[in-house]
Write a protein that holds these residues in place. Sequence first.
Motif, PDB file in Angstrom:
ATOM      1  N   ALA A 150       0.998  -1.184  -0.073  1.00  0.00           N
ATOM      2  CA  ALA A 150       0.049  -0.090  -0.046  1.00  0.00           C
ATOM      3  C   ALA A 150       1.009   1.325   0.098  1.00  0.00           C
ATOM      4  O   ALA A 150       0.562   2.243  -0.765  1.00  0.00           O
ATOM      5  N   SER A 151       2.039   1.203   0.753  1.00  0.00           N
ATOM      6  CA  SER A 151       2.971   2.280   0.657  1.00  0.00           C
ATOM      7  C   SER A 151       3.481   2.662  -0.774  1.00  0.00           C
ATOM      8  O   SER A 151       3.764   3.861  -1.060  1.00  0.00           O
ATOM      9  N   LEU A 152       3.847   1.445  -1.231  1.00  0.00           N
ATOM     10  CA  LEU A 152       4.564   1.639  -2.454  1.00  0.00           C
ATOM     11  C   LEU A 152       3.407   2.093  -3.442  1.00  0.00           C
ATOM     12  O   LEU A 152       3.835   3.085  -4.396  1.00  0.00           O
ATOM     13  N   GLU A 153       2.360   1.895  -3.172  1.00  0.00           N
ATOM     14  CA  GLU A 153       1.309   2.235  -4.134  1.00  0.00           C
ATOM     15  C   GLU A 153       0.878   3.784  -4.150  1.00  0.00           C
ATOM     16  O   GLU A 153       0.768   4.601  -4.950  1.00  0.00           O
ATOM     17  N   VAL A 154       0.800   4.322  -2.536  1.00  0.00           N
ATOM     18  CA  VAL A 154       0.676   5.843  -2.423  1.00  0.00           C
ATOM     19  C   VAL A 154       1.827   6.612  -2.979  1.00  0.00           C
ATOM     20  O   VAL A 154       1.515   7.734  -3.497  1.00  0.00           O
ATOM     21  N   ARG A 155       3.040   6.165  -2.963  1.00  0.00           N
ATOM     22  CA  ARG A 155       4.181   6.690  -3.706  1.00  0.00           C
ATOM     23  C   ARG A 155       3.867   6.802  -5.207  1.00  0.00           C
ATOM     24  O   ARG A 155       3.994   7.979  -5.767  1.00  0.00           O
ATOM     25  N   LEU A 205     -11.805  -1.510   3.725  1.00  0.00           N
ATOM     26  CA  LEU A 205     -10.603  -0.879   3.552  1.00  0.00           C
ATOM     27  C   LEU A 205      -9.543  -1.760   4.375  1.00  0.00           C
ATOM     28  O   LEU A 205      -9.810  -1.706   5.649  1.00  0.00           O
ATOM     29  N   VAL A 206      -8.652  -2.275   3.940  1.00  0.00           N
ATOM     30  CA  VAL A 206      -7.559  -2.693   4.820  1.00  0.00           C
ATOM     31  C   VAL A 206      -6.167  -1.923   5.080  1.00  0.00           C
ATOM     32  O   VAL A 206      -5.979  -1.929   6.172  1.00  0.00           O
ATOM     33  N   CYS A 207      -5.738  -1.566   4.000  1.00  0.00           N
ATOM     34  CA  CYS A 207      -4.426  -0.638   4.084  1.00  0.00           C
ATOM     35  C   CYS A 207      -4.677   0.458   3.014  1.00  0.00           C
ATOM     36  O   CYS A 207      -4.442   0.195   1.767  1.00  0.00           O
ATOM     37  N   TRP A 208      -4.798   1.755   3.118  1.00  0.00           N
ATOM     38  CA  TRP A 208      -5.132   2.800   2.416  1.00  0.00           C
ATOM     39  C   TRP A 208      -4.039   2.774   1.465  1.00  0.00           C
ATOM     40  O   TRP A 208      -3.162   2.705   1.841  1.00  0.00           O
ATOM     41  N   PRO A 209      -4.329   2.831  -0.128  1.00  0.00           N
ATOM     42  CA  PRO A 209      -5.726   2.799  -0.812  1.00  0.00           C
ATOM     43  C   PRO A 209      -6.153   1.265  -0.948  1.00  0.00           C
ATOM     44  O   PRO A 209      -7.386   0.988  -1.694  1.00  0.00           O
ATOM     45  N   TYR A 210      -5.566  -0.037  -0.398  1.00  0.00           N
ATOM     46  CA  TYR A 210      -6.109  -1.194  -0.680  1.00  0.00           C
ATOM     47  C   TYR A 210      -7.288  -1.712   0.335  1.00  0.00           C
ATOM     48  O   TYR A 210      -7.428  -1.369   1.326  1.00  0.00           O
ATOM     49  N   ARG A 211      -8.467  -2.339  -0.685  1.00  0.00           N
ATOM     50  CA  ARG A 211      -9.642  -2.920  -0.093  1.00  0.00           C
ATOM     51  C   ARG A 211      -9.180  -4.445  -0.115  1.00  0.00           C
ATOM     52  O   ARG A 211      -8.559  -4.703  -1.015  1.00  0.00           O
ATOM     53  N   THR A 212     -10.467  -5.069   0.222  1.00  0.00           N
ATOM     54  CA  THR A 212     -10.037  -6.545   0.244  1.00  0.00           C
ATOM     55  C   THR A 212      -9.984  -7.093  -0.969  1.00  0.00           C
ATOM     56  O   THR A 212      -9.264  -7.795  -1.522  1.00  0.00           O
ATOM     57  N   LEU A 213     -10.952  -6.257  -2.010  1.00  0.00           N
ATOM     58  CA  LEU A 213     -11.018  -6.927  -3.227  1.00  0.00           C
ATOM     59  C   LEU A 213      -9.722  -6.632  -4.226  1.00  0.00           C
ATOM     60  O   LEU A 213      -9.692  -7.082  -5.217  1.00  0.00           O
ATOM     61  N   ASN A 214      -9.033  -5.914  -3.554  1.00  0.00           N
ATOM     62  CA  ASN A 214      -7.510  -5.431  -4.252  1.00  0.00           C
ATOM     63  C   ASN A 214      -6.549  -6.665  -3.926  1.00  0.00           C
ATOM     64  O   ASN A 214      -5.297  -6.536  -4.330  1.00  0.00           O
ATOM     65  N   ASN A 215      -6.621  -7.421  -2.956  1.00  0.00           N
ATOM     66  CA  ASN A 215      -5.625  -8.140  -2.553  1.00  0.00           C
ATOM     67  C   ASN A 215      -5.643  -9.620  -2.781  1.00  0.00           C
ATOM     68  O   ASN A 215      -6.963 -10.257  -3.075  1.00  0.00           O
ATOM     69  N   ALA A 216      -4.345 -10.208  -2.813  1.00  0.00           N
ATOM     70  CA  ALA A 216      -4.548 -11.543  -3.045  1.00  0.00           C
ATOM     71  C   ALA A 216      -5.144 -12.375  -2.083  1.00  0.00           C
ATOM     72  O   ALA A 216      -5.286 -11.976  -0.954  1.00  0.00           O
ATOM     73  N   LEU A 217      -5.926 -13.721  -2.356  1.00  0.00           N
ATOM     74  CA  LEU A 217      -6.644 -14.474  -1.668  1.00  0.00           C
ATOM     75  C   LEU A 217      -5.495 -15.404  -0.908  1.00  0.00           C
ATOM     76  O   LEU A 217      -4.441 -15.503  -1.440  1.00  0.00           O
TER      77      LEU A 217
END
Lengths: 428, 264
Positions: A150-155, A205-217
Amino acid sequence: MSERRVAVCGGGIFRPDIWRGENAEEGVAIAYRDMLDSMPGFDPFDIDALMMSYFSDHLNQQLCMGWIIQDYLGLHNKPGYRVEAGGSTSLDAIANAYYMIRSGLFDVILVPGWEWMSEVDTATTNMMIASAADTDWDFTVGGYYNAYYASLEVRHMQLYGETCEDLGKIAIKNHNAATHNPYAQWRMEHGKSYITLDDYWKSRLVCWPYRTLNNALISEGAACLLLAAEDRVKRYTDSPMWITGVGLGTDSMRPGDRLADFPFASFRDQAAIYPDFVKRPKTPYPEMANFGSMHVAALRAYAQAGITDPLKEIDIAELFTPYDGVELCFYEDLGFCGRGQGKDVVREGLCEYGGELPVTLSGGLTAQGHPVGATSLYQTIFLYYQLAGKMKKKYGPDALQVKGARKGLLTGHGGTACQGGVIVFERD
Amino acid sequence: MEKKKNNQPAKKSELKKEQTPKKYTNYPSIVDHSSEAQAKWAPWVRQGLWDIKGYRIVKGPAGGGTIDDSKMNLKEFMVIDRSEACLYSHSYGLVSLFFLGLLHGKLKGTKCPKCGTVYCPPRAHCWNPACKVEETKWIDMPLTGIIHTFTVQCLAAAPFEHMLPFSLGWVQVDGADTAICTMLHIPYKDMFIGQKVRMEFKPQKERKGDLMDMYAVAIPGQELPAWAVLQRDKQQLKMLDEATSATSRFIKNRYGLDNSNRGW
Ligand SMILES: [Zn+2]
């Protein structure tokens, strides 16, 4: 060096799910049988060696699981060993098998891959996976891959302007594609209906900006893949998928060190549109915005496969994207577009089904499933049936077939792309 | 549970011997807080050692094929609960001085005498390939820096869950060429990439010589830029408010902790 070609001749699936009752060796055996059923001309005595693909020892309280697998399949006098590299495990196992066959020392190699990830509770699974991050320096703070990514994506978001909606669109694309895949964990969980942006905003919302639907299963599952040398291929398949390029790359263990990433110092042109309000690090690429290991891996694979314009020349790609921002960044790092233009690829739908280069129609890590040691094998099998034009035969009547697909692309990586690889496949 | 007949308590002298294990018999311990840790965790490790604690019978989908195939093929599986616990004694190696520094409220980095690269987190050897793993020199780092990137967490791995919601980020300490992972005690509404921060330390008694001893706070008086990633999209700020409130309620229920009024 031998000039003979190497092909993927097919594979078998033991589908991923949040929990599977069978244990790993049984799951692999069922995947192996699935492969044998699709390959009447195959004889187990043909196998010269095995490359065992699995990631974690922590998750199952079992060291040397590969020995159990090999003996369970009755293939235990043959050469065989484990390949392990975090999330890159299954791609590297394929790459290793390719190198061995290409060397001329082996003709036929079986790659069994698996992971059983639900024996501990989800928080513990996340903790154990996060121990693939530096446990003195990164794991000790927050301790969670989701937060690092998430931190990488925010950057990247700050530098190049994509929005949360762009990340939502990628999630929707991959989840809806997975409803056409009868092996996909998302279809088991959710059914066949499509989701919309509205569903995306409602997902947690899990770790902004990522939500559960953005994350690996988190998954349990297995797969087997068969690779063979050119002169052996005909016995197993009439639609071999040739490996025409394999590129590997690495980057620092800790993403924070990529601000002074000397081996990437020459990649300054890759950060040409750095906004002037942000302090430039000592080395501007990939820093914490992009994935340098994947960029060099792609350059190496494309050089071997003779690819100069990947967006135009590649017909279908299965990308290893544990978080959706990674897919957007990979559009750039893999050369589908220029630096900072990943968002335009999303907005123009270039990587959707029916677009210029459909990406991850299997559903990928976030919707098909992610039992680490099997993940890239599933994606390779998916590409195999795509390039063979036989999707409906394996994946059922509502499968998404890319018509006339000739060239396929696979990626895989581990950590925060500390290690990664790119493979180019082609059919005759 | 009264089974003492077969399990006689050890004699006092033996017990004493067992309770003071010498881990590094050939080397003196200059400072040793490990005996406290051993005393606290050894029983927990013993209790958690590899052992079968229970079982279940689960009826679930089985076999190969598609989802529909395995839904039609239900089988009973026996599932055991097996524990495993351990206590690792891990050396921080040649960069131990950094962690000792944390105990004393100091931030240390290293500098390569050949190429001048400043590392924080420190490296004992320079990773610039041109320097051929040259040994670096220790330097004192200032307690100021800027946020390189960040996230707001509503979920965390088990050891950090009770602190939720919180922000984690990478701070490039002034003068350093690399960035260090740290907790950000800053409200996300005010947070931005490039923000100037000051590194602070937990009260001395709470420090353990690990990175969690330290955190970043915002240096006051900075203007919040309109280009900041969280200011560009007010809808996201609203969604974050809802998500972090829900997370705080969850933590209050589970741990009895009120994290909503910490000011970060
Ligand atoms: Zn140097």
